[in-house]
Design a protein around this motif. Structure first.
Motif, short mmCIF file in Angstrom:
data_model
loop_
_atom_site.label_atom_id
_atom_site.label_comp_id
_atom_site.label_asym_id
_atom_site.label_seq_id
_atom_site.Cartn_x
_atom_site.Cartn_y
_atom_site.Cartn_z
N ARG A 255 8.43 24.66 -12.62
CA ARG A 255 9.10 24.81 -11.38
C ARG A 255 8.15 24.22 -10.18
NH1 ARG A 255 9.90 28.38 -6.91
NH2 ARG A 255 11.94 28.11 -5.99
N ALA A 256 6.90 24.63 -10.23
CA ALA A 256 5.77 24.03 -9.53
C ALA A 256 5.72 22.57 -9.51
CB ALA A 256 4.68 24.70 -9.62
N LEU A 257 5.78 22.22 -10.95
CA LEU A 257 5.49 20.66 -11.28
C LEU A 257 6.79 19.84 -10.74
CD1 LEU A 257 4.33 20.91 -14.81
CD2 LEU A 257 2.62 20.23 -12.84
N LEU A 258 8.00 20.56 -10.74
CA LEU A 258 9.19 19.86 -10.31
C LEU A 258 8.93 19.85 -8.68
CD1 LEU A 258 12.05 19.04 -10.55
CD2 LEU A 258 13.00 21.22 -10.53
N ASP A 259 8.46 20.70 -8.25
CA ASP A 259 8.29 20.64 -6.57
C ASP A 259 7.30 19.37 -6.33
OD1 ASP A 259 9.87 22.90 -6.03
OD2 ASP A 259 8.22 24.40 -5.94
N LYS A 260 6.48 19.02 -7.06
CA LYS A 260 5.41 18.16 -7.03
C LYS A 260 6.37 16.71 -6.76
CE LYS A 260 0.84 16.30 -8.40
NZ LYS A 260 0.18 16.22 -9.56
N ASP B 63 2.90 10.48 -17.69
CA ASP B 63 2.13 11.49 -18.53
C ASP B 63 2.44 13.18 -17.50
OD1 ASP B 63 0.87 10.83 -16.34
OD2 ASP B 63 -1.32 11.00 -16.88
N GLU B 64 2.70 12.68 -16.26
CA GLU B 64 3.11 14.08 -15.36
C GLU B 64 4.51 14.44 -15.85
OE1 GLU B 64 1.15 13.57 -11.09
OE2 GLU B 64 2.67 11.97 -11.28
N VAL B 65 5.45 13.82 -16.08
CA VAL B 65 7.04 14.03 -16.69
C VAL B 65 6.66 14.71 -18.11
CG1 VAL B 65 9.17 13.30 -17.10
CG2 VAL B 65 7.77 12.20 -15.26
N LYS B 66 5.76 14.16 -18.71
CA LYS B 66 5.58 14.93 -20.25
C LYS B 66 5.04 16.17 -19.98
CE LYS B 66 5.28 10.78 -23.04
NZ LYS B 66 4.07 9.69 -23.75
N GLU B 67 4.16 16.44 -18.98
CA GLU B 67 3.60 17.67 -18.73
C GLU B 67 4.50 18.59 -18.57
OE1 GLU B 67 0.62 20.44 -18.61
OE2 GLU B 67 0.56 18.58 -19.53
N LEU B 68 5.54 18.06 -17.44
CA LEU B 68 6.50 19.03 -16.98
C LEU B 68 7.28 19.54 -18.18
CD1 LEU B 68 8.53 20.26 -14.97
CD2 LEU B 68 9.47 18.09 -14.62
N VAL C 174 5.39 22.01 -20.26
CA VAL C 174 5.11 23.33 -19.73
C VAL C 174 6.60 24.11 -19.73
CG1 VAL C 174 4.85 24.56 -17.38
CG2 VAL C 174 3.44 22.58 -18.17
N ALA C 175 7.52 23.45 -19.61
CA ALA C 175 9.09 24.08 -19.71
C ALA C 175 9.44 24.80 -21.03
CB ALA C 175 10.08 23.01 -19.36
N LEU C 176 8.83 23.89 -21.95
CA LEU C 176 9.17 23.95 -23.43
C LEU C 176 8.16 25.29 -23.80
CD1 LEU C 176 9.93 20.70 -25.17
CD2 LEU C 176 11.48 22.28 -24.79
N SER C 177 7.21 25.52 -23.25
CA SER C 177 6.31 26.50 -23.72
C SER C 177 6.65 27.85 -23.07
CB SER C 177 4.88 26.35 -23.16
OG SER C 177 4.96 26.21 -21.73
N GLY C 178 7.80 27.70 -22.05
CA GLY C 178 8.40 29.01 -21.80
C GLY C 178 8.00 29.44 -20.22
N LYS C 179 7.03 28.63 -19.65
CA LYS C 179 6.29 29.10 -18.38
C LYS C 179 7.18 28.44 -17.40
CE LYS C 179 1.69 28.84 -20.56
NZ LYS C 179 0.50 27.65 -20.56
N PHE C 180 8.41 29.05 -16.94
CA PHE C 180 9.29 28.52 -16.05
C PHE C 180 8.58 28.12 -14.64
CE2 PHE C 180 12.50 29.37 -12.81
CZ PHE C 180 13.12 28.35 -13.06
N LEU C 181 8.03 29.30 -14.17
CA LEU C 181 7.30 29.23 -12.60
C LEU C 181 6.47 28.00 -12.71
CD1 LEU C 181 6.86 32.85 -11.61
CD2 LEU C 181 8.81 31.33 -11.14
N VAL D 79 19.05 23.04 -7.32
CA VAL D 79 19.75 24.20 -8.44
C VAL D 79 19.82 23.60 -9.80
CG1 VAL D 79 21.65 25.75 -8.48
CG2 VAL D 79 21.02 25.60 -6.27
N GLN D 80 20.36 22.50 -9.86
CA GLN D 80 20.90 22.01 -11.36
C GLN D 80 19.57 21.62 -11.89
OE1 GLN D 80 23.86 22.06 -12.61
NE2 GLN D 80 24.25 22.97 -10.74
N LEU D 81 18.36 21.04 -11.30
CA LEU D 81 17.06 20.79 -11.88
C LEU D 81 16.47 22.03 -12.49
CD1 LEU D 81 15.77 17.78 -9.75
CD2 LEU D 81 16.76 17.76 -12.02
N GLU D 82 16.85 23.11 -11.57
CA GLU D 82 15.87 24.45 -11.97
C GLU D 82 16.61 25.07 -13.08
OE1 GLU D 82 15.33 27.22 -8.69
OE2 GLU D 82 13.82 25.61 -7.69
N ALA D 83 18.00 24.81 -12.90
CA ALA D 83 18.87 25.29 -14.29
C ALA D 83 18.48 24.71 -15.44
CB ALA D 83 20.11 25.41 -13.92
N LEU D 84 18.31 23.42 -15.44
CA LEU D 84 18.05 22.43 -16.57
C LEU D 84 16.64 22.95 -17.10
CD1 LEU D 84 18.18 20.17 -18.43
CD2 LEU D 84 17.29 18.54 -16.51
N LEU D 85 15.44 23.07 -16.27
CA LEU D 85 14.11 23.82 -16.67
C LEU D 85 14.51 25.17 -17.44
CD1 LEU D 85 11.66 22.82 -13.75
CD2 LEU D 85 12.12 21.82 -15.82
#
Length: 322
Positions: free
Chosen positions: A248-253, A230-235, A238-245, A308-314
């Motif tokens: 990114r915070a969820l990716l950091d987690k 469910d955490e990955v789905k949330e990520l 959130v990315a598909l809703s356009g909220k990049f930052l 860098v690649q993961l942020e570019a993917l998001l």
């Protein structure tokens, strides 16, 4: 639970008989027929890791040879000894002598798809020369990596990935035997992280048992360094809703709190995206995103910076904002 020194659980609970091999009933029944008839052809066991290939081979040999098992059975891992010398020396020296109180010996070559081309050519000839005194069992993940002449000399058994039910029942049995308090959610988590690999499931259970007597799904995900689905789905949402930052915070987690590697993250993104409902991610969008994930996974495998690649993917995901 006993704290004394003991075998790893994967060895402690390894099947001793063919009937104990989990989830491969059709195959074990056919192998049992060979044992009853006291004969067998050369065999090839093909399938993913942790599904019972080695256990089936060793169990069958034990049922054939009984107390003469150690004299008549040779197990080699082709990943360690993959060159032509192992065929010329170790295998030939074992194969050329007569079996002890039996009609033939068995040589079990684990991970045989790692053998070099020259070693495979030498093995082909060896299988022909010593067919009177020796039988071969070749275990591999991909039968296509073995040359055609070897495949044609073997009866091929294709081992399936274990079902969730098979893994759940086996894990429950081990937990009861070790007197571990295992919640249903923890069993579901073990099934999720093991992906049909029973060896991995039992290893995760043992690792979790050393940290807590009562095991929850949280313990399982922490020990296996995986995020909850469910955490990955949330990520993804959130990315598909356009909220990049926020994404990114969820990716950091995932990267820093759970200690996941970039490849782990991208594999789970791929797995959860495919599992998401059509209402959450339309089919056309899903196809394009999976193609994008494949591209970024390739870049990471080639050595590009994971972060860098993961942020570019998001950032690519945010382009699909509804």
């Amino acid at each position: 639970m006993d704290v004394g020194i003991e075998l790893p659980w994967i060895e402690k609970y390894r099947p001793k008989k063919l009937s104990e091999v989990v989830g491969q009933k059709n195959i074990t029944q056919r192998l049992q027929t060979y044992v009853q008839n006291n004969t067998m052809p050369n065999l090839m066991f093909s399938g993913p890791a942790g599904v019972g290939k080695t256990s089936a081979a060793v169990s069958m040999a034990k049922e054939f040879f009984k107390e003469n098992f150690s004299q008549n059975f040779l197990e080699l891992n082709a990943s360690d000894e993959r060159g032509i010398d192992v065929v010329r020396d170790t295998i030939k020296n074992f194969a050329r002598t007569l079996a002890f109180n039996f009609g033939f010996k068995i040589i079990f070559l684990d991970e045989s798809d790692a053998l070099t081309f020259d070693a495979q050519q030498a093995l082909r000839r060896t299988m022909e020369m010593y067919s009177r005194t020796c039988r071969f069992i070749l275990s591999c993940n991909f039968s296509s990596k073995l040359i055609e002449p070897i495949q044609s000399r073997c009866v091929i058994f294709r081992f399936n990935q274990l079902s969730s039910k098979d893994i759940g029942e086996r894990v429950k049995g081990v937990a009861e035997n070790e007197k571990i308090d295992l919640s249903n959610e923890a069993i579901e988590a073990i099934i999720y992280v093991s992906q049909g690999d029973l060896r991995k499931a039992i290893n995760v259970l043992q690792a979790s048992a050393t940290t807590a007597h009562k095991i929850t799904d949280k313990t399982i995900y922490e020990v296996s360094a995986k995020a909850r689905p469910d955490e990955v789905k949330e990520l993804i949402k959130v990315a598909l809703s356009g909220k990049f930052l926020e994404a990114r915070a969820l990716l950091d987690k995932l990267l820093y709190e759970y200690g996941m590697s970039g490849e782990d993250v991208i594999t789970q993104l791929h797995r959860e995206l495919i599992a998401m409902d059509e209402k959450e991610v339309p089919g056309k969008t899903k196809i394009e995103l999976i193609d994008t994930i494949g591209e970024y996974n390739f870049r990471m495998v080639e050595g590009a910076n994971e972060r860098v690649q993961l942020e570019a993917l998001l950032a690519q995901f945010t382009k699909y904002k509804k």
